[in-house]
Write a protein that holds these residues in place. Structure first.
Motif, PDB file in Angstrom:
ATOM      1  N   ASP A   1       7.874  38.086 -11.570  1.00 30.25           N
ATOM      2  CA  ASP A   1       8.808  37.632 -10.528  1.00 30.25           C
ATOM      3  C   ASP A   1       8.759  38.514  -9.286  1.00 30.25           C
ATOM      4  O   ASP A   1       8.901  38.037  -8.173  1.00 30.25           O
TER       5      ASP A   1
ATOM      6  N   SER B   1      17.347  36.247  -7.555  1.00 30.00           N
ATOM      7  CA  SER B   1      16.133  35.724  -8.179  1.00 30.00           C
ATOM      8  C   SER B   1      16.220  35.917  -9.700  1.00 30.00           C
ATOM      9  O   SER B   1      15.700  35.133 -10.460  1.00 30.00           O
TER      10      SER B   1
ATOM     11  N   GLU C   1      18.788  35.460 -11.638  1.00 24.32           N
ATOM     12  CA  GLU C   1      19.442  34.278 -12.214  1.00 24.32           C
ATOM     13  C   GLU C   1      18.438  33.139 -12.402  1.00 24.32           C
ATOM     14  O   GLU C   1      18.410  32.467 -13.416  1.00 24.32           O
ATOM     15  N   LYS C   2      17.615  32.951 -11.360  1.00 27.63           N
ATOM     16  CA  LYS C   2      16.647  31.873 -11.418  1.00 27.63           C
ATOM     17  C   LYS C   2      15.625  32.129 -12.531  1.00 27.63           C
ATOM     18  O   LYS C   2      15.246  31.209 -13.264  1.00 27.63           O
TER      19      LYS C   2
ATOM     20  N   SER D   1      17.012  31.327 -15.912  1.00 31.77           N
ATOM     21  CA  SER D   1      17.072  29.898 -16.238  1.00 31.77           C
ATOM     22  C   SER D   1      15.673  29.329 -16.457  1.00 31.77           C
ATOM     23  O   SER D   1      15.446  28.523 -17.351  1.00 31.77           O
ATOM     24  N   ASN D   2      14.702  29.806 -15.649  1.00 32.13           N
ATOM     25  CA  ASN D   2      13.313  29.378 -15.878  1.00 32.13           C
ATOM     26  C   ASN D   2      12.848  29.808 -17.266  1.00 32.13           C
ATOM     27  O   ASN D   2      12.204  29.054 -17.982  1.00 32.13           O
TER      28      ASN D   2
END
Lengths: 418, 418
Positions: B20, B39, B41-42, B45-46
């Motif tokens: 990331d 980022s 958090e994203k 979830s990814n």
């Protein structure tokens, strides 16, 4: 520093950036982690000596002058390594009572507390600035790199030389100009602007990088409410050392210090090769350029004795740091000593017991710094008796009668047997 | 992932490094500062979606499997930007009473508190590791760079291509292999060793850089008490997408997902060009190499119909993720639909009012994702009535009688007028 003096007289603030971080990075024997807290102490002590010298040319009050080590922005809080048994405490005030809670020194919070406290100790006023600036992180460093091309860095003459010679060019060396360029950008954020950078001609590439990195950051400057003008870059010829070969440097012992005594300073200026006379007039005095050109012509056509011109140069320089009177006294002392073979009137006089070794006396009186240096001087025939001009040719020389000794060109000692 | 599966069966732990940080750095529309907390958090979830897929092949218990985002070591506490009115508190326990003192969110200590708390939320177990590891700072990054030469990096074929084409090569791109190499070194510190790195053939250069950076850090590994063995590097051919042109990628919509339903997966495998058959057998099945070579010979000499070989491939792959039974059912469904022109028995059936537009029904039922996609299908003649094979040629088509529609190759809908 004369150039910096010109700048501050125009109501600008002079900021010295001490490249302690870039020095650490550049040091080939460097360790995995820089140890900012230790090197900081050393910088503080170096800077103290340095400031004493700076004070002879510049006002050093907070309004006119400031200095900052670039480890302040390049070193991360995470770089701090503390012994596991360090006592770190977070202080809170509860119902008017101060409570200190211990914090694990191996956590980020533990390191952050140490980081902030260390910064505070330097100066309460500047530490506020320092704690608030955006420190340069790996993230922001890489963000800067995305605006800089390989072609742009590799064209640097120093890098091209290395490649041409098939010598290794290490990647941290390629990062150097970028790191130095970031300095200008941080100064902008820290002080509201960085209008001009002054450095040697060897720094031209790096200083222009500073302009580029200011350009890259323009959008951030607007947010921060600081000047987005790019810095002017002023380059100065590099001053040659008294040996006329290398650039002037303390470690090469070819330097004249601003802190030198008047007599020493006078003598050292006189010792420079004739080829450097014009350069020294240009870089170290405030003499008008037209006059300096006249001096250059006189030298070229042999219209004047270089020795006389150097004496004028020495007077000019000594007068700048010690005043006109002391400059003339230094000239008189020099003339006495070297023209008439006399020992300077202010030479140290010591009373010793007969039978002492010369080396022991010279070491005790700090006339020579070490036995090695003493042996070197003996080998070069640089130690002699003033009265007889007899050269001392053995390191075991024993003093059997009162005499004046000359050590090297300008050191004298009067030894009196009791 | 099949390779990772082999590894874990040999009692190794599989660690997925989510790039990331490197992605953020590489993103040309990137901002000055990465915003790690957002980022993160994203990523979480990814990763959740991703782990569901991984679970179909690998054990995902903590002993066998782990994943870490590399922002954990590349992002600095200083990169955290908090709104000035953020409420940050430091909690202490005094005489059994919890006291929370507010801390300025713009100080290093304030950021450090947020940093630690965020890491804690991820997982109490791994956060202990994360809080203790040496985070990669600008200082340690530059220390790594002092062991890597320009010649070594610039020889990378991708960089050479750029230079040959006179295209700009940015300095952050040159840092990429180093950043990825550091990943392996951090994994070593975090988990006690990093024995093998598996990646596509496009990653060979970067993975070998990992070995070099492990070599550089050997002395630090000894201090940390972790393995100083260099990682083995295993490269895998890159799997081509179903279009047979680009590498398989979700964003290019040429992919077969592990999470695809059996029928979809079967159909997608059948849609690959014949030239990819052998590659898919090699990379996506556990069929012994000797058998695969036999398949290759059969194809080359035309001994077998490629369609039949592809059906075997599809069965193999579907069986891996859905079991033998579903694989056979998918084959039957496919054979019915495509050999006999039937609508699959599990096709969606909807009841509508006469006079509705086809587009409205398809959008409502999520058979097509957008009007744009619908118009594209119409233009390509990809929407037809199953019973008559009549192609729909206007985007404004109105449904006037019950019918089965075929959309693209594998989407069907039974529309019944009420």
């Amino acid at each position: 520093m004369s150039a910096a003096s010109d700048v501050y007289k125009r109501q600008c603030k002079v900021v010295f950036v001490v490249g302690d971080f870039t020095t650490t990075i550049g040091d080939p024997t460097g360790k995995n982690k820089a140890r900012p807290e230790i090197s900081r102490e050393k910088i503080e002590s170096n800077m103290k000596t340095y400031l004493e010298q700076v004070g002879k040319i510049l006002l050093t009050d907070e309004k006119s002058f400031s200095w900052v080590p670039n480890s302040d922005w390049f070193t991360s809080v995470t770089d701090i390594n503390l012994p596991a048994d360090s006592k770190i405490g977070f202080q809170v005030v509860h119902d008017g009572v101060k409570i200190t809670t211990p914090v694990d020194p191996n956590t980020i919070v533990g390191k952050a507390i140490v980081f902030e406290n260390t910064r505070k100790q330097v100066s309460e006023q500047t530490s506020v600035l320092r704690r608030q600036i955006s420190v340069v992180t790996l993230t922001s460093f890489l963000w800067t790199l995305r605006h800089i091309t390989h072609a742009q860095l590799i064209k640097r003459d120093m890098f091209q030389d290395r490649l041409a010679k098939n010598e290794d060019l290490y990647m941290h060396e390629m990062m150097y100009p970028v790191l130095q360029g970031i300095d200008s950008s941080v100064i902008t954020t820290l002080y509201g602007s960085c209008d001009m950078e002054i450095g040697g001609t060897d720094q031209t590439f790096n200083m222009l990088m500073g302009r580029q990195i200011q350009e890259i950051n323009k959008i951030n400057y607007e947010t921060a409410g600081v000047s987005s003008d790019l810095q002017a870059v002023v380059t100065m010829d590099i001053l040659s050392g008294t040996d006329g070969v290398e650039k002037m440097s303390k470690s090469l012992d070819n330097y004249i210090s601003i802190a030198d005594e008047a007599n020493d300073m006078y003598g050292k200026v006189l010792s420079i090769p004739d080829a450097l006379i014009v350069q020294y007039f240009r870089l170290c005095t405030y003499m008008p350029m037209a006059e300096i050109e006249e001096v250059a012509r006189d030298l070229e056509h042999g219209a004047k004795n270089p020795k006389d011109i150097k004496m004028r140069l020495a007077r000019e320089i000594v007068a700048m740091y010690h005043g006109q009177e002391k400059a003339l006294m230094a000239e008189a002392a020099f003339t006495n000593t070297f023209k008439h073979g006399e020992v300077p009137h202010d030479a140290a006089e010591v009373v010793i017991t007969a039978g002492e070794k010369l080396i022991d006396v010279l070491l005790r009186e700090h006339v020579v710094p070490s036995k090695t240096e003493f042996r070197r001087l003996i080998k070069e025939g640089a130690i002699s008796v003033v009265e007889t001009a007899e050269k001392i040719d053995t390191p075991d020389f024993v003093i059997t009668k009162s005499a004046n000794f000359r050590i090297g060109k300008r050191r004298f000692i009067k030894i009196v047997l009791k």
